[in-house]
Design an enzyme around this catalytic site. Structure first.
Site, PDB file in Angstrom:
ATOM      1  N   GLY A   1      -4.240  -6.462  10.957  1.00 36.69           N
ATOM      2  CA  GLY A   1      -4.724  -5.522   9.940  1.00 36.69           C
ATOM      3  C   GLY A   1      -4.994  -6.228   8.625  1.00 36.69           C
ATOM      4  O   GLY A   1      -6.142  -6.495   8.268  1.00 36.69           O
TER       5      GLY A   1
ATOM      6  N   ASN B   1       0.823  -1.216   0.000  1.00 36.29           N
ATOM      7  CA  ASN B   1       0.000   0.000   0.000  1.00 36.29           C
ATOM      8  C   ASN B   1       0.845   1.248   0.000  1.00 36.29           C
ATOM      9  O   ASN B   1       1.948   1.276   0.548  1.00 36.29           O
ATOM     10  CB  ASN B   1      -0.945   0.018   1.218  1.00 36.29           C
ATOM     11  CG  ASN B   1      -0.300   0.712   2.415  1.00 36.29           C
ATOM     12  OD1 ASN B   1      -0.334   1.936   2.538  1.00 36.29           O
ATOM     13  ND2 ASN B   1       0.329  -0.083   3.280  1.00 36.29           N
TER      14      ASN B   1
ATOM     15  N   ASN C   1       5.695  -1.390  11.589  1.00 36.99           N
ATOM     16  CA  ASN C   1       4.932  -0.853  10.467  1.00 36.99           C
ATOM     17  C   ASN C   1       5.337  -1.648   9.220  1.00 36.99           C
ATOM     18  O   ASN C   1       6.083  -2.619   9.309  1.00 36.99           O
ATOM     19  CB  ASN C   1       5.242   0.642  10.300  1.00 36.99           C
ATOM     20  CG  ASN C   1       4.114   1.422   9.625  1.00 36.99           C
ATOM     21  OD1 ASN C   1       3.561   0.978   8.612  1.00 36.99           O
ATOM     22  ND2 ASN C   1       3.781   2.575  10.158  1.00 36.99           N
TER      23      ASN C   1
ATOM     24  N   MET D   1      -1.088   4.609   0.644  1.00 32.47           N
ATOM     25  CA  MET D   1      -2.314   5.407   0.754  1.00 32.47           C
ATOM     26  C   MET D   1      -1.960   6.895   0.816  1.00 32.47           C
ATOM     27  O   MET D   1      -2.710   7.738   0.330  1.00 32.47           O
ATOM     28  CB  MET D   1      -3.068   5.061   2.047  1.00 32.47           C
ATOM     29  CG  MET D   1      -3.234   3.574   2.340  1.00 32.47           C
ATOM     30  SD  MET D   1      -4.550   2.848   1.415  1.00 32.47           S
ATOM     31  CE  MET D   1      -5.926   3.709   2.096  1.00 32.47           C
TER      32      MET D   1
ATOM     33  N   LYS E   1       5.145   3.481  17.348  1.00 33.73           N
ATOM     34  CA  LYS E   1       5.160   2.408  16.341  1.00 33.73           C
ATOM     35  C   LYS E   1       6.384   2.565  15.452  1.00 33.73           C
ATOM     36  O   LYS E   1       6.596   3.616  14.839  1.00 33.73           O
ATOM     37  CB  LYS E   1       3.875   2.449  15.500  1.00 33.73           C
ATOM     38  CG  LYS E   1       3.789   1.271  14.519  1.00 33.73           C
ATOM     39  CD  LYS E   1       2.399   1.128  13.948  1.00 33.73           C
ATOM     40  CE  LYS E   1       2.288  -0.054  13.011  1.00 33.73           C
ATOM     41  NZ  LYS E   1       0.916  -0.210  12.478  1.00 33.73           N
TER      42      LYS E   1
ATOM     43  N   LEU F   1      -1.433   8.645   3.764  1.00 31.23           N
ATOM     44  CA  LEU F   1      -1.993   9.265   4.974  1.00 31.23           C
ATOM     45  C   LEU F   1      -3.320  10.002   4.756  1.00 31.23           C
ATOM     46  O   LEU F   1      -3.507  11.109   5.279  1.00 31.23           O
ATOM     47  CB  LEU F   1      -0.975  10.252   5.579  1.00 31.23           C
ATOM     48  CG  LEU F   1       0.105   9.651   6.461  1.00 31.23           C
ATOM     49  CD1 LEU F   1       1.255  10.639   6.658  1.00 31.23           C
ATOM     50  CD2 LEU F   1      -0.462   9.280   7.819  1.00 31.23           C
TER      51      LEU F   1
ATOM     52  N   CYS G   1       5.762   5.353   8.902  1.00 27.04           N
ATOM     53  CA  CYS G   1       5.206   5.190   7.555  1.00 27.04           C
ATOM     54  C   CYS G   1       6.376   5.198   6.565  1.00 27.04           C
ATOM     55  O   CYS G   1       7.200   6.112   6.590  1.00 27.04           O
ATOM     56  CB  CYS G   1       4.223   6.318   7.239  1.00 27.04           C
ATOM     57  SG  CYS G   1       3.627   6.205   5.538  1.00 27.04           S
TER      58      CYS G   1
HETATM   59  O1  RRO Z   1      -1.207   5.963   4.782  1.00 27.59           O
HETATM   60  C1  RRO Z   1      -0.301   5.196   4.389  1.00 27.59           C
HETATM   61  O2  RRO Z   1       0.034   5.137   3.189  1.00 27.59           O
HETATM   62  C2  RRO Z   1       0.447   4.331   5.325  1.00 27.59           C
HETATM   63  C3  RRO Z   1       0.840   4.712   6.583  1.00 27.59           C
HETATM   64 BR1  RRO Z   1       0.348   6.320   7.342  1.00 27.59          BR
HETATM   65  C4  RRO Z   1       1.648   3.847   7.378  1.00 27.59           C
HETATM   66  O3  RRO Z   1       2.029   4.129   8.515  1.00 27.59           O
HETATM   67  N1  RRO Z   1       2.003   2.670   6.842  1.00 27.59           N
HETATM   68  C5  RRO Z   1       1.621   2.295   5.619  1.00 27.59           C
HETATM   69  O4  RRO Z   1       1.987   1.199   5.170  1.00 27.59           O
HETATM   70  N2  RRO Z   1       0.825   3.134   4.869  1.00 27.59           N
END
Ligand code: RRO
Length: 304
Positions: A264, A70, A191, A72, A164, A74, A129
């Site tokens: 998760g 992923n 993470n 994303m 974390k 944030l 992250c």
């Molecule tokens: O939002 C993300 O892309 C993301 C976050 Br904040 C994180 O801490 N770990 C991750 O794999 N994706």
């Protein structure tokens, strides 16, 4: 629910040692409540910052061998907008941990203050992250920056602070020690692992952001090693995270030194039923081994 399963992390009482990991189903009160109803001992929100953020464009999540990748970016509504969402979870009495991020230690401290004001029972500082610049792992790979963030947050709030960590560092134990020496009450490890995938016909990276974070069974042995190494060097609870898909994985993390485990990615593959099946399996294992509490198995693998 068996009394054997009850545990405690930094004063938070968990009916069982399973928790929802940050980032999955953690953006609304109703989805968090569903996770509570599915049997999680505690829940962690998606990482929230001071301002709303859109995140990256799609694709943001792709399936790869043995896991998910992923980036994303944030996406979140901002921590101050989360009060309404929190109410639905607070009613259940199950601890809610708010994951926060910032682009500076000051931002972390302000976000922490707002999170506590909207009802956080504890905070999880996301210094891990792997793919958003100037936050996350860029902070969490430097023990001095971690010290600064934890110090500023601890000065602002009275609730327990979890940190974390990222596995994308040479020495995760040094970072854990810096956090604990500055007052962190628990360490969450780990993470996602910085990673990428490329589609060979089109020759394109699969994620719009190109690089992202790998989660799921692919990273479990890395996470178990991190928990094992951290547990022996710090005297606060370690929370295991990374590829926990069934009760055997959860027990393995606990034997390495995890007091609780976060789930998760497995939700995407197995649904919310995973919380009950993991919890039941841990309970049966503890009973079969002749222990009275789930706490009795934490760190047993350290004896060899
Ligand atoms: O939002 C993300 O892309 C993301 C976050 Br904040 C994180 O801490 N770990 C991750 O794999 N994706």
């Amino acid at each position: 629910m068996s009394r054997r399963l009850a545990t405690e992390i930094a004063g938070l009482k968990l009916a069982n040692p399973t928790m929802l990991a940050a980032g999955v189903l953690g953006l609304t009160g109703s989805s968090l409540r569903k996770v509570v109803e599915a049997g999680a001992g505690a829940v962690v929100t998606k990482s929230l910052g001071l301002k709303p953020r859109e995140g990256y464009s799609n694709p943001t999540v792709v399936q790869v061998d043995c896991g998910l990748l992923n980036a994303m970016g944030l996406p979140n509504p901002g921590v101050s907008h989360f009060g309404e969402e929190m109410r639905e979870v607070k009613e259940t009495g199950v601890p809610i941990i708010v994951s926060i991020y910032g682009f500076s230690s000051e931002e972390f401290a302000k976000a922490a203050e707002v999170a506590v004001n909207v009802g956080a029972d504890a905070l999880e500082l996301n210094v891990s992250c792997p793919h958003v610049e100037e936050t996350g792992a860029e902070i969490g790979s430097d023990p001095e920056l971690v010290t600064e963030v934890v110090r500023k947050v601890k000065n602002k709030v009275d609730k327990p602070v979890f940190v974390k960590l990222t596995p994308n560092v040479a020495n995760i134990v040094e970072v854990a020690k810096a956090a604990v020496e500055t007052g962190a009450e628990a360490i969450t490890a780990i993470n996602t692992v910085r990673a990428m995938a490329i589609e060979i016909e089109t020759t394109r990276p699969l994620l719009a952001n190109k690089i992202g974070g790998l989660s799921g069974p692919a990273i479990k042995p890395i996470a178990v090693r991190c928990v094992y190494e951290i547990y022996r060097e710090v005297d606060v609870p370690v929370i295991g995270c990374g590829g926990i898909t069934d009760w055997r994985d959860a027990v393995e993390f606990m034997l390495a030194g995890a007091s609780a485990v976060q789930i998760g990615t497995a939700i995407a593959f197995k649904g919310l039923e995973v919380f009950k099946s993991v919890t039941r399996g841990i309970d049966a294992y503890v009973r079969k081994k002749g222990f009275g509490s789930v706490k009795d198995i934490v760190g047993l693998a350290q004896n060899f």
